[in-house]
Design a protein around this motif. Sequence first.
Motif, PDB file in Angstrom:
ATOM      1  N   LEU A  33     -76.193   0.291   3.741  1.00  0.00           N
ATOM      2  CA  LEU A  33     -74.824   0.522   4.188  1.00  0.00           C
ATOM      3  C   LEU A  33     -74.612   1.996   4.508  1.00  0.00           C
ATOM      4  CD1 LEU A  33     -71.909  -0.459   4.679  1.00  0.00           C
ATOM      5  CD2 LEU A  33     -71.469  -0.117   2.237  1.00  0.00           C
ATOM      6  N   ASP A  34     -74.150   2.283   5.709  1.00  0.00           N
ATOM      7  CA  ASP A  34     -73.871   3.653   6.144  1.00  0.00           C
ATOM      8  C   ASP A  34     -72.828   4.268   5.217  1.00  0.00           C
ATOM      9  OD1 ASP A  34     -72.556   5.867   7.663  1.00  0.00           O
ATOM     10  OD2 ASP A  34     -73.898   5.221   9.274  1.00  0.00           O
ATOM     11  N   LEU A  60     -69.300   4.273   6.460  1.00  0.00           N
ATOM     12  CA  LEU A  60     -68.604   2.995   6.382  1.00  0.00           C
ATOM     13  C   LEU A  60     -68.203   2.665   4.949  1.00  0.00           C
ATOM     14  CD1 LEU A  60     -70.696   0.826   8.877  1.00  0.00           C
ATOM     15  CD2 LEU A  60     -68.436   1.816   9.212  1.00  0.00           C
ATOM     16  N   GLN A 109     -71.955  -1.332  12.029  1.00  0.00           N
ATOM     17  CA  GLN A 109     -73.134  -0.599  11.564  1.00  0.00           C
ATOM     18  C   GLN A 109     -74.251  -0.624  12.613  1.00  0.00           C
ATOM     19  OE1 GLN A 109     -74.006   0.401   7.958  1.00  0.00           O
ATOM     20  NE2 GLN A 109     -76.231   0.216   7.973  1.00  0.00           N
TER      21      GLN A 109
END
Length: 518
Positions: free
Chosen positions: A41-42, A45, A98
């Motif tokens: 997960l970025d 984000l 993403q």
Amino acid sequence: MAEMAAEKKKKKKSLPVIPWMRDPVDISLSDSCPLSSIPFLDSRLETALRSKGFGSLFPVQAAVWHETIGPGSFERDICINSPTGSGKTLAYALPIVQMLSTRTIKCLRALVVLPTRDLAVQVKEVFAALAPAVGLSVGLAVGQSSISDEISELITKPTMGIGVCCDSENFSQEIRSSVDILVATPGRLMDHINHTKGFTVEHLCYLVVDETDRLLREAYQSWLPTVLQLAQSSSNSLFPFGGAINRPAFGLLKTVRSFGVERGFKGKPYPRLAKMVLSATLTQDPSKLAQLDLHHPLFLTTGKSRYQFPENLKSYKVVCTSKLKPLYLLALLGTLQGEKCIVFTSSVESNHRLCTLLNFFDDLQIKIKEYSRLQRQSVRSKTLRSFREGETQVLISSDAMTRGMDVEGVKNVINYDMPRFIKTYIHRAGRTARAGQSGRCFTLLRNDEVMRFKKLLQKADNESCAEYSVPSESVEALRPMYTTALARLKESVESDKHKKARVNIKSRGIAKKNDKSS
């Protein structure tokens, strides 16, 4: 013996026709997953999600992430059948944002199609909460504003310099998309495809068809075959502005379509157009699903039944006589003590009539408003905003509200008219008990409807529905006002008829005048 045969017949009938639907991924076996444990997960984000109050992903969101960003790597198209309020919108919005954030090419690469304007606006807000964090932009094409205003938001035109001719070939080539992601309704989408210069879906990477069963049931100007044909017509669709890539040699694979499944890439660009289709009541009709041209679809669902109620929903029946139905409704609303509530009727006409009648009762302690497709979009938006903010406690709605609409704090749903189909009941009831919250669904029934309602619920494996008792003294106390309200309703109906008649006469007069002048 007869009972065993009946049970066997029932099981056989409930089996999906399509082979890939017989071995689904059961989302209900998954748990919510903390954001800190979501792989890949970025961080931008994650920050955006936390700022919106998210600390974890719901099971459906974690499952879709696993099949797109995780080990699944989006190698198969995703089909999701999950209860209303389970978090399907974020389930597809998060991985798409993403995935698009890894490339900075500015073109339309993700398209989300929904059946109604209000639902599209709601979904756009979810994307808008995420996309700016990674430098992406989101557009909306729903006919809420003029098409010229939409074009200015969706298309970037080059700055005219000295000596640049607007008719030159270079000028037209530089008209580009201003958005990476577009949320649209089918009709307005086709308007842009057919008439907007510079608008193209040829570079799409991702297509989401939300509320799939409804979108497949209605043609909507053949939007789906048009999008699929245009999106797959470009041999370099994902890299539209130069920089051709070496593609794997998939051309030798044989393409076979069976039950709407792509079996190869012959004659198609690669990488493929990836698709996600979603509904709380996903169709199992092979002929309808074939329209989607799915690639080795993976079926994600909750439990074994196609029809699933929200986990924390409680269903009740209220048995009453037909003549006193409005009084039972008002008495029921009184017991709910001003909680946010949506009342569903069977048609837009009965919707308008019921709302008008209820507002003719004097000294109501609750504010009641109408919401239906016959209203102008601006009126509907204003009504919905009032309901969201708590200024209006009760919304009298036609089924325009049943599909996907998410209004925070709706504690109760009331079926003023019993729905004919279990699918309709599922979508109506799903306006409450969303995102793990509790909620109640009440259905007003005549005596002759009780057995039919029981059979309706059995289609969703629901064998019991408690009866809710409305105080008889509350109903009787409303009788004097009911007589007055009915008289006022009759006057209102007559007045509306006269107004429509005058408008029709005036319209015919104008038409005759125009005919003579021509």
